[in-house]
Design an enzyme around this catalytic site. Structure first.
Site, PDB file in Angstrom:
ATOM      1  N   GLU A   8       0.817  -1.217   0.000  1.00  0.00           N
ATOM      2  CA  GLU A   8       0.000   0.000   0.000  1.00  0.00           C
ATOM      3  C   GLU A   8       0.850   1.267   0.000  1.00  0.00           C
ATOM      4  O   GLU A   8       0.432   2.294  -0.529  1.00  0.00           O
ATOM      5  CB  GLU A   8      -0.958   0.017   1.189  1.00  0.00           C
ATOM      6  CG  GLU A   8      -2.085  -1.004   1.103  1.00  0.00           C
ATOM      7  CD  GLU A   8      -1.691  -2.346   1.673  1.00  0.00           C
ATOM      8  OE1 GLU A   8      -0.507  -2.537   2.013  1.00  0.00           O
ATOM      9  OE2 GLU A   8      -2.569  -3.241   1.780  1.00  0.00           O
ATOM     10  N   LYS A  58     -17.644  -1.039   5.889  1.00  0.00           N
ATOM     11  CA  LYS A  58     -18.113  -2.059   4.957  1.00  0.00           C
ATOM     12  C   LYS A  58     -19.643  -2.113   4.871  1.00  0.00           C
ATOM     13  O   LYS A  58     -20.199  -2.373   3.804  1.00  0.00           O
ATOM     14  CB  LYS A  58     -17.567  -3.417   5.398  1.00  0.00           C
ATOM     15  CG  LYS A  58     -17.687  -4.495   4.352  1.00  0.00           C
ATOM     16  CD  LYS A  58     -16.887  -5.717   4.764  1.00  0.00           C
ATOM     17  CE  LYS A  58     -16.923  -6.782   3.685  1.00  0.00           C
ATOM     18  NZ  LYS A  58     -16.042  -7.917   4.062  1.00  0.00           N
ATOM     19  N   MET A 117      23.918   9.562   2.439  1.00  0.00           N
ATOM     20  CA  MET A 117      23.708  10.876   3.017  1.00  0.00           C
ATOM     21  C   MET A 117      24.055  10.872   4.501  1.00  0.00           C
ATOM     22  O   MET A 117      24.637  11.827   5.027  1.00  0.00           O
ATOM     23  CB  MET A 117      22.245  11.289   2.804  1.00  0.00           C
ATOM     24  CG  MET A 117      21.922  12.688   3.228  1.00  0.00           C
ATOM     25  SD  MET A 117      22.964  13.865   2.369  1.00  0.00           S
ATOM     26  CE  MET A 117      21.890  14.389   1.038  1.00  0.00           C
ATOM     27  N   PHE A 177     -11.439  -6.854  14.350  1.00  0.00           N
ATOM     28  CA  PHE A 177     -10.359  -7.332  13.497  1.00  0.00           C
ATOM     29  C   PHE A 177     -10.049  -6.305  12.409  1.00  0.00           C
ATOM     30  O   PHE A 177     -10.942  -5.826  11.726  1.00  0.00           O
ATOM     31  CB  PHE A 177     -10.735  -8.672  12.863  1.00  0.00           C
ATOM     32  CG  PHE A 177      -9.689  -9.183  11.932  1.00  0.00           C
ATOM     33  CD1 PHE A 177      -8.428  -9.541  12.412  1.00  0.00           C
ATOM     34  CD2 PHE A 177      -9.927  -9.286  10.577  1.00  0.00           C
ATOM     35  CE1 PHE A 177      -7.443  -9.992  11.551  1.00  0.00           C
ATOM     36  CE2 PHE A 177      -8.951  -9.743   9.710  1.00  0.00           C
ATOM     37  CZ  PHE A 177      -7.703 -10.087  10.193  1.00  0.00           C
ATOM     38  N   GLN A 178      -8.798  -5.956  12.284  1.00  0.00           N
ATOM     39  CA  GLN A 178      -8.314  -4.965  11.314  1.00  0.00           C
ATOM     40  C   GLN A 178      -9.007  -3.618  11.452  1.00  0.00           C
ATOM     41  O   GLN A 178      -9.199  -2.911  10.468  1.00  0.00           O
ATOM     42  CB  GLN A 178      -8.437  -5.505   9.883  1.00  0.00           C
ATOM     43  CG  GLN A 178      -7.469  -6.668   9.652  1.00  0.00           C
ATOM     44  CD  GLN A 178      -7.316  -7.034   8.194  1.00  0.00           C
ATOM     45  OE1 GLN A 178      -8.235  -6.887   7.395  1.00  0.00           O
ATOM     46  NE2 GLN A 178      -6.134  -7.538   7.848  1.00  0.00           N
TER      47      GLN A 178
HETATM   48  C1  LIG Z   1      11.950   6.103   5.164  1.00  0.00           C
HETATM   49  C2  LIG Z   1      13.194   6.791   5.577  1.00  0.00           C
HETATM   50  N1  LIG Z   1      14.004   6.264   6.529  1.00  0.00           N
HETATM   51  C3  LIG Z   1      15.150   6.888   6.888  1.00  0.00           C
HETATM   52  C4  LIG Z   1      15.510   8.073   6.304  1.00  0.00           C
HETATM   53  C5  LIG Z   1      16.773   8.793   6.741  1.00  0.00           C
HETATM   54  N2  LIG Z   1      17.719   8.857   5.586  1.00  0.00           N
HETATM   55  C6  LIG Z   1      17.856   9.965   4.831  1.00  0.00           C
HETATM   56  S1  LIG Z   1      18.875   9.752   3.537  1.00  0.00           S
HETATM   57  C7  LIG Z   1      19.197   8.192   3.987  1.00  0.00           C
HETATM   58  C8  LIG Z   1      20.112   7.377   3.157  1.00  0.00           C
HETATM   59  C9  LIG Z   1      19.543   6.915   1.915  1.00  0.00           C
HETATM   60  O1  LIG Z   1      20.362   5.905   1.372  1.00  0.00           O
HETATM   61  P1  LIG Z   1      20.347   5.655  -0.158  1.00  0.00           P
HETATM   62  O2  LIG Z   1      18.963   5.483  -0.639  1.00  0.00           O
HETATM   63  O3  LIG Z   1      21.306   4.543  -0.485  1.00  0.00           O
HETATM   64  O4  LIG Z   1      20.840   7.014  -0.760  1.00  0.00           O
HETATM   65  P2  LIG Z   1      22.296   7.652  -0.813  1.00  0.00           P
HETATM   66  O5  LIG Z   1      22.324   8.749   0.188  1.00  0.00           O
HETATM   67  O6  LIG Z   1      23.281   6.584  -0.518  1.00  0.00           O
HETATM   68  O7  LIG Z   1      22.385   8.160  -2.198  1.00  0.00           O
HETATM   69  C10 LIG Z   1      18.511   7.855   5.158  1.00  0.00           C
HETATM   70  C11 LIG Z   1      18.585   6.560   5.854  1.00  0.00           C
HETATM   71  C12 LIG Z   1      14.633   8.588   5.316  1.00  0.00           C
HETATM   72  N3  LIG Z   1      14.876   9.748   4.692  1.00  0.00           N
HETATM   73  N4  LIG Z   1      13.518   7.934   4.954  1.00  0.00           N
END
Ligand SMILES: Cc1ncc(C[n+]2csc(CCOP(=O)(O)OP(=O)(O)O)c2C)c(N)n1
Ligand SMILES: [Mg+2]
Lengths: 618, 239
Positions: A105, A217, A528, A167-168
């Protein structure tokens, strides 16, 4: 090949949709009885289906829900089946609306969100009650932060069970109130269709945003012959289209007398279909243009006046322009902290003309000296009529051009090191047309996609700005693909971490044979975070080093998509070309330099004008 | 980078062969603007920064009488960290509408935001900040130890209080009036020992022929209104 490369040396969550019925000993599921009526209606329908000039009258709440969608012109819906939403799906069975069954979803909500961004019309997603609804929440929150038009329809346990921890059962309207523009618990079969019409209209009108209708529902199963009203916003919803003419006049005077003017174009410009008007205004009066991240595409980045994106990872020249301007014409932006950096040092010499359709954005973060509440296109047109002489800003424009060369985005391509990500982004841009659509995950790769792709058209940049949702890229590419024209390529520039979060969506792309190209900028890192750890946590790579990633090309093949891999510069162009040439989905696993960093960078709360160009400046 | 894909088999990062980052003048070499903004994003003279003080005011809203409105409103306040002192809700002359009266304490920009954010809620029909001369009333029930009944009665009298319940151990006094009056009464009752208090929060109506539920005027919601607040806080009357 690349303009900026200065080559030195060179879930499928199959938990319990079935269990719905199993767990229904308690008596939740009255569908068994209800089904008889549906079956009766269906056979009558097949008889009459021959000459269907007139849609057949609705007989149930669910049919009126679907009729409301049809009336609104909905062509696609994204979702996942389940017990509480089954009546609606049953009604969809006879509809012209194409339903795309998603693998999760969350993917349905991101796909609907991206569909909304690209088409300008609300994207529709559906889910069952409980876990279906909660799985939608990330995508709803994402749409809310970015003001994307979206309508979510969720199944709910029958009204009599609500409040019993059935439920749900989840309090879906309770859970989503903080992240929707509006939501409704549909309590009345005679009104449920109109509830959906109204939610659709609200998602689209004024400042767009996600709306949700929770559909018990019993209400969707119940008989009704009430056709839904046409989509219209409720009486209590007011939108101001035109700004106060006296403030327009004084803002115009300010613009005429500016010596260091800039336009700051936000996502509202694109949503308000004001890109053309803003372009004309900027060009007519020779005003340099900066965009926010959601504003990317509102102004052609290859134009001389374009300073590109400002903010945390904006260009140095955009941040210089924003810091030193004396007049800022800000349109459709909410002055997010990633744009402003520290409030104290944000455009501290500028008088701010703020155009926004949402009065609550005016002076929320940055005080507006000229508050112009109204529709972006209407208000910028008002300004265009009111400004008689262009500002005398020759020196300022020269300064802006100087900054463009002082703070060039040129990067090195050392041949003895792994591939630099900027090079890959530029190669993808080069291999695609001007109106190609880019979606992304969140992280370094997203920033490189902003910085090194040259955007020229609105609605071609599809990303998760305000919420910053890893995993947005692939499902967004699915939604974007269905909203885009056939000749628009759809490229997802993803991160390895982000891709892992939603790659089950590949099954959807393969099944639906969607022509999308995913380029994973694979650094085997939460890049990042790693960059921040190097800068602010003494290089302690706590939980940021994946150290290992599956082979995405092979994974893609296992899903039935085409898989490619790039390790060397000389593979880049050919592999990209081959991947783009595939008719269905393809995935390129691009092994980039794991040490590559994103610059410029303004640390959180920092001074935009003091952006760092390298780590030692942070 | 070779094609190895074994867990934890990546070579340690070596020192980069080239300087990582972009070229250009370093931060300290760049011109810096003279101006500043304060926390509220308002441009200020850095020498004489005037901090905006919070003020207390009453905001009256007319809402559709439907489930969820109260939680929409209270959720908005907690989500956006608006300082709320009291919230009362009750029916109006129209069965389909309810009135929510809020007492809030924020600096001017915050009060302006509160009004704008309230107006954005779909079930909200109108929002109005009441003038400082508006009638404001609150009701309190104060249950006190009745060891010294005649003294209790004297204090209750002083505040026009009404004894609504009494027994040998306790007396419960009803006091109606402005917030300040009730505060003062409670302070005085403290000498007897207070067992429990319940307060309704402020209810308020505009004076004379003015309608408290004046429909939201959209033009009023711009920053203009914020920069000329007519509703400076003055203590409520206490007649
Ligand atoms: C759902 C979610 N969880 C955690 C984060 C925190 N976060 C920001 S950037 C990042 C790294 C992303 O890794 P990747 O997709 O490999 O991108 P890169 O920076 O390596 O290009 C994280 C964990 C986020 N933005 N979104
Ligand atoms: Mg990564």
């Amino acid at each position: 090949m690349s303009e900026r490369a200065t080559s030195i040396p060179p879930e499928e969550q199959h938990d319990d949709q079935d269990a719905d019925t199993t767990a229904n000993a308690g008596g939740d599921d009255t569908t068994a009885g209800g089904d008889d009526t549906t079956a009766g209606a269906t056979s009558a329908d097949t008889a009459a289906a021959g000459n269907d000039t007139q849609p057949k009258p609705v007989t149930t709440g669910a049919e009126s829900v679907v009729r409301a969608l049809e009336n609104a012109g909905v062509e696609y819906a994204f979702g996942v089946q389940g017990g509480a939403i089954m009546p609606v799906y049953d009604a969809l069975y006879d509809s012209e609306i194409t339903h795309v069954t998603m693998a999760h979803e969350q993917g349905a909500s991101h796909a609907a969100d991206a569909y909304g961004i690209v088409s300008g019309e609300p994207g529709v997603c559906l889910a069952t009650s409980g876990p279906g609804a909660t799985n939608l929440v990330t995508g709803i929150a994402d749409a809310d932060m970015d003001s994307d038009p979206m309508l979510a329809l969720t199944g709910q346990v029958p009204t009599d069970f609500v409040g019993n921890d059935a439920f749900q059962e989840t309090d879906t309207t309770g859970v989503t109130t903080p992240v929707t523009k509006d939501n409704t618990f549909a309590a009345d079969p005679d009104r449920v269709g109109t509830d959906v019409s109204e939610a659709f209209a609200l998602a689209r009108e004024g400042r767009p945003g996600p709306t949700l209708v929770d559909l018990p529902k019993d209400v969707t199963n119940a008989e009704t012959d009430r056709e839904p009203d046409e989509p219209a916003t409720p009486d209590t919803y007011e939108v101001t289209e035109e700004a106060d003419p006296t403030i327009v006049a004084s803002a115009a005077e300010r613009i005429e007398n500016a010596t260091r003017p800039i336009m700051l174009l936000g996502g509202g410009v694109i949503k308000g279909e004001a890109s053309e008007t803003c372009r004309e205004f900027a060009i007519e009066h020779d005003i340099p243009v900066v965009t926010t991240m959601p504003g990317i595409g509102s102004f052609p980045e290859d134009h001389e006046l374009s300073m590109e994106m400002a903010g945390m990872h904006g260009t140095g020249y955009a941040n210089m322009a924003i810091t030193h301007c004396d007049t800022m014409i800000a349109v459709g932006t909410r002055f997010d902290d990633r744009l402003t950096g520290g409030i104290e040092t944000f455009a501290p010499d500028a008088e701010i003309i703020h155009v926004d359709i949402d009065p609550a954005e005016i002076s929320k973060n940055i005080h507006a000296d000229y508050p112009l509440v109204g529709d972006a296109d209407t208000v910028v047109s008002q300004l265009a009529r009111a400004v008689e002489t262009s500002p005398q800003a020759t020196k300022w424009r020269a300064q802006c051009q100087q900054w463009k060369s002082d703070y060039s985005m040129a990067y090195d391509v050392p041949e003895d090191e792994p591939i630099q990500p900027e090079f890959v982004v530029e190669a993808l841009d080069e291999a695609t047309s001007d109106n190609a659509i880019v979606t992304t995950g969140v992280g370094q790769h997203q920033m490189w996609a902003c910085q090194y792709w040259t955007y020229t058209e609105p609605r071609t940049w599809v990303s998760s700005h305000g919420l910053g949702t890893m995993g947005y890229g692939l499902p967004a590419a699915i939604g974007a693909r269905l909203a885009a024209d056939d000749d628009q390529e759809v490229v997802c520039i993803d991160g390895d971490g982000s891709f892992l979060m939603t790659l089950q969506g590949l099954s959807v792309a393969v099944r639906e044979n969607l022509d999308i190209t995913v380029a994973v900028l694979n650094n085997e890192y939460i890049g990042m975070v790693r960059q921040w750890q190097d800068a602010f946590f003494e290089g302690r790579h706590s939980a940021s080093d994946y150290g290992w990633m599956p082979e995405f090309d092979k994974l893609a093949e296992a899903f039935g998509a085409s898989g490619f891999r790039i390790d060397e510069y000389d593979e880049v162009a050919d592999t990209i070309e081959a991947a783009l040439a595939e008719d269905g989905p393809s995935v390129i696993d691009v092994h980039i330099d794991p040490q590559a960093n994103v610059y410029p960078m303004v640390p959180s709360g920092g001074d935009n004008g003091q952006f760092a160009l390298a780590e030692d400046q942070l | 980078m070779s094609g190895e894909n074994e867990p934890n088999d990546r070579t340690e990062p070596t020192e980069p062969g080239h300087r990582r980052g972009l070229d250009g003048p370093a931060p300290e070499e760049r011109p810096t603007p003279a101006g500043r903004r304060n926390e509220q994003g308002i441009r200020i003279d850095p020498e004489v920064e005037a901090k905006q003080e919070p003020r207390r005011t009453v905001i009256s809203t007319l809402v559709e009488h439907e489930p969820g409105v109260l939680s929409d409103v209270s959720g908005l306040f907690s989500r956006r960290q608006f300082n709320i002192e009291s919230l009362t809700v009750g029916p109006t002359t129209d069965d389909d509408r309810a009135r929510i009266t809020l007492v809030v304490e924020e600096p001017d920009p915050g009060i302006d935001q509160i009004k704008k954010q309230l107006r954005k809620l779909i079930p909200v029909i109108s929002v109005r900040e009441l003038e400082s001369d508006a009638m404001r009333r609150e009701l309190a029930l104060v249950k006190i130890d009745a060891d010294r009944p005649s003294e209790v009665a004297a204090v209750a009298d002083m505040y026009d209080g009404k004894t609504v319940d009494s027994c040998p151990e306790t007396a419960t006094i009803e006091i109606t009036g402005s917030r300040q009056k009730i505060d003062a009464a409670i302070e005085t009752f403290e000498q007897f020992g207070i067992r429990e208090i319940d307060r309704t929060g402020t209810t308020a109506l505009a004076r004379g022929t003015q309608s408290t539920a004046a429909p939201a005027s959209t033009t009023e919601s711009t920053a203009e209104a914020a920069s000329h607040p007519q509703n400076q806080y003055a203590p409520a009357d206490d007649d």
